[in-house]
Design a protein around this motif. Structure first.
Motif, PDB file in Angstrom:
ATOM      1  N   GLY A 123       0.812  -1.210   0.000  1.00 52.02           N
ATOM      2  CA  GLY A 123       0.000   0.000   0.000  1.00 52.02           C
ATOM      3  C   GLY A 123       0.846   1.260   0.000  1.00 52.02           C
ATOM      4  N   VAL A 124       1.919   1.266   0.794  1.00 47.87           N
ATOM      5  CA  VAL A 124       2.810   2.427   0.818  1.00 47.87           C
ATOM      6  C   VAL A 124       3.453   2.634  -0.552  1.00 47.87           C
ATOM      7  N   CYS A 125       3.878   1.544  -1.183  1.00 50.09           N
ATOM      8  CA  CYS A 125       4.493   1.653  -2.506  1.00 50.09           C
ATOM      9  C   CYS A 125       3.517   2.238  -3.524  1.00 50.09           C
ATOM     10  N   LEU A 126       2.264   1.797  -3.477  1.00 51.69           N
ATOM     11  CA  LEU A 126       1.268   2.320  -4.408  1.00 51.69           C
ATOM     12  C   LEU A 126       1.091   3.821  -4.235  1.00 51.69           C
ATOM     13  N   GLY A 235      -3.962   3.266  -2.342  1.00 52.16           N
ATOM     14  CA  GLY A 235      -2.849   2.930  -1.458  1.00 52.16           C
ATOM     15  C   GLY A 235      -3.278   2.856  -0.007  1.00 52.16           C
ATOM     16  N   VAL A 236      -4.108   3.811   0.411  1.00 56.32           N
ATOM     17  CA  VAL A 236      -4.590   3.821   1.794  1.00 56.32           C
ATOM     18  C   VAL A 236      -5.490   2.616   2.061  1.00 56.32           C
ATOM     19  N   VAL A 237      -6.354   2.289   1.087  1.00 55.49           N
ATOM     20  CA  VAL A 237      -7.228   1.120   1.253  1.00 55.49           C
ATOM     21  C   VAL A 237      -6.393  -0.142   1.431  1.00 55.49           C
ATOM     22  N   THR A 238      -5.367  -0.305   0.593  1.00 51.25           N
ATOM     23  CA  THR A 238      -4.507  -1.487   0.698  1.00 51.25           C
ATOM     24  C   THR A 238      -3.789  -1.507   2.040  1.00 51.25           C
TER      25      THR A 238
END
Length: 512
Positions: A123-126, A235-238
């Motif tokens: 998620g952070v990477c996205l 990203g936050v959702v992941t």
């Protein structure tokens, strides 16, 4: 420790006659007690919302490249169609690179903590990926995306194999890919809206769509909502799902999140006898050596590779194929919605047929023929909307669901099951890597060479599946004969604790 009264009570409503299964040499259809139905509902509502959520998000993220093809990515990055094919393939190089360490971590670490940690990093990477301006940068971003996503399917395949009876597993394997189909349809709606924003603030629509390549500086611009909804939000959702997985995923049959009563613990024990999955952290090399000697192992690898050739191509080329039929760029994206619906219908039919007839091999063969028919229609229909029928039938998800169901139902021994699943994913990666490369630029728009290759692969996959079915059925008959001759002792009382492979446990009955 359960009392004798509790055991007697549970025995009265566990209606599965395991002895009948052994005597007939065939799996006996299970009849659920009201108590077990209640337990299964609790398992479903505790585990599957998290699983379905991450599968949905993952597929939307992975398939954004498909929509980018008709949103200006060619013009903005000056890539060729052959390079676009490589962008589709390079994802699976990253996916493949993580399979060997994933095999190790999957057995050594608690699944909730392991997968939850991976999801937060992903998620952070996205959310932090910068804009790719050329082929090299885009390829690097796609590789990283595949690398982090590589843990998801093996973990969930193993989780379903651990928590559910063998006859239940096909439903949830199908549900996994129905989530992907839903992501295809909803991703089409999102892509349609984003495509209409093309040119706003000097940004191409594909830059908004592609979760992997939105420029962070643009997010800081005024009126940032479109960009937040495509990059930061996903990203936050992941990341949030990763936190939820870490703390709340029930990753063991007797997890505290199921709140099991003593009676329900005994029902779980009976379910474990059915799916013969014994979780442990010790890697048993004998299981791996046994797998290498099993012809069915190589058949499974072959099927996975062959059916995913077509899958890899269609996943990233569907929008371009539709566009080349004469539809506008916007309509090309919108027509991915019924494509996702068609996949969902095929998966629902696959699940129903497999459950209704307690059959894997023949259902897989039928679905393989439908996939073949889809590629054939794409090849022989030169132009126009009628060609959409070929695209909508060309999904290989149904036969792949049957493949994983067969592995999950017919391979026992914890290390062996993980090894088979890992091998399946390696072949999956290679097939999805090679498949897009068969869509050679100079053969557009009909891609006769690539489609002919996919048709041949579908036929070979059908033949291999029928061989696997014949082999499993033959082994069941051999074991039935040995049992009648008294050459096989009855199953041990602690059979579910011994971590035997399907070859070692002569009382195991295969599901062909």
């Amino acid at each position: 420790m359960s009392s004798p009264e509790t055991k007697e009570k549970v025995a009265s409503y566990i209606t599965h006659d395991y002895a009948s299964s052994l005597e007939s040499g065939k799996p006996v259809k299970f009849v659920y007690s009201p108590e077990e139905r209640k337990l299964v509902r609790r398992i479903n509502w505790t585990v599957m919302p998290l699983v379905c959520g991450i599968l949905f998000v993952q597929f939307i993220d992975k398939s954004t490249l498909n929509y980018a093809a008709v949103m200006g990515i060619y013009e903005d990055t000056h890539i060729t169609q052959d390079q676009f094919s490589w962008l589709g393939s390079i994802f699976y190089v990253g996916y493949l690179a993580f399979q060997i360490p994933n095999q190790y971590f999957l057995q050594r670490l608690p699944m909730s903590k392991y997968l939850g940690s991976i999801l937060t990093v992903w998620g952070v990477c996205l959310a932090c990926m910068a804009l790719g301006k050329n082929f090299e940068q885009l390829a690097g971003l796609r590789f990283l995306l595949g690398f982090w996503e590589a843990s998801t399917y093996p973990c969930i395949f193993l989780l379903i194999s651990t928590l559910y009876r063998r006859q239940e597993q096909v439903v949830w394997f199908s549900t996994m890919f129905i989530c992907n189909a839903a992501a295809t349809s909803i991703g089409g709606l999102i892509g349609y809206g984003i495509r209409s924003m093309h040119g706003a603030r000097g940004i191409s629509a594909w830059q908004c769509c592609d979760n992997n390549s939105c420029e962070i500086l643009m997010i800081l611009n005024t009126n940032p909502l479109p960009f937040l909804t495509t990059v930061i939000i996903w990203g936050v959702v992941t990341f949030a799902l990763g936190i939820a997985f870490f703390f709340f995923l029930a990753d063991k049959p007797k997890s505290r999140w199921f709140r099991l009563t003593p009676e329900e613990e005994l029902i779980v024990d009976d379910r474990l006898r059915d799916n013969t999955v014994v979780q442990n952290k010790d890697i048993n090399m004998d299981h791996i050596f046994e797998a290498f000697k099993d012809p069915r192992f190589y058949c499974y690898l072959g099927i996975s590779f062959l059916v995913n050739l077509q899958n890899g191509a269609v996943t990233i080329f569907s929008s371009q194929i539709i566009s080349q039929m004469g539809f506008s760029d916007l309509d090309s994206i919108l027509l991915n919605i019924p494509y996702g619906v068609a996949i969902g219908i095929l998966l629902a039919f696959t699940t129903y047929a497999s459950k209704r007839y307690d059959e894997i091999g023949y259902v897989a063969a039928v679905m393989g023929f439908i996939t073949f028919l889809g590629a054939l229609l794409l090849a022989v229909i030169p132009y126009g909307g009628a060609k959409l029928a070929g695209l909508y039938l060309s999904a290989s998800s149904p036969i792949y669901v049957m493949l994983q169901t067969s592995i999950s139902n017919n391979v026992t021994g914890y290390t062996k099951k993980i090894f088979y699943t890992g091998g399946n994913l390696v072949a999956y990666c290679i097939g999805n890597f090679v498949g897009p490369l068969m869509m050679v630029e100079h053969t557009a728009p009909r891609y006769i060479g690539g489609l002919s290759g996919y048709m041949a692969a579908d036929i070979l996959a059908i033949i291999l599946f029928l061989y696997v079915r014949w082999s499993l059925n033959r082994e069941n008959k051999r074991r039935e004969k040995l049992r009648k001759e008294g050459q096989i002792p009855p199953p041990a009382a602690n059979r579910e604790e011994l971590d035997l492979t399907d070859k070692q446990d002569m009382n195991f009955v295969y599901r062909p």
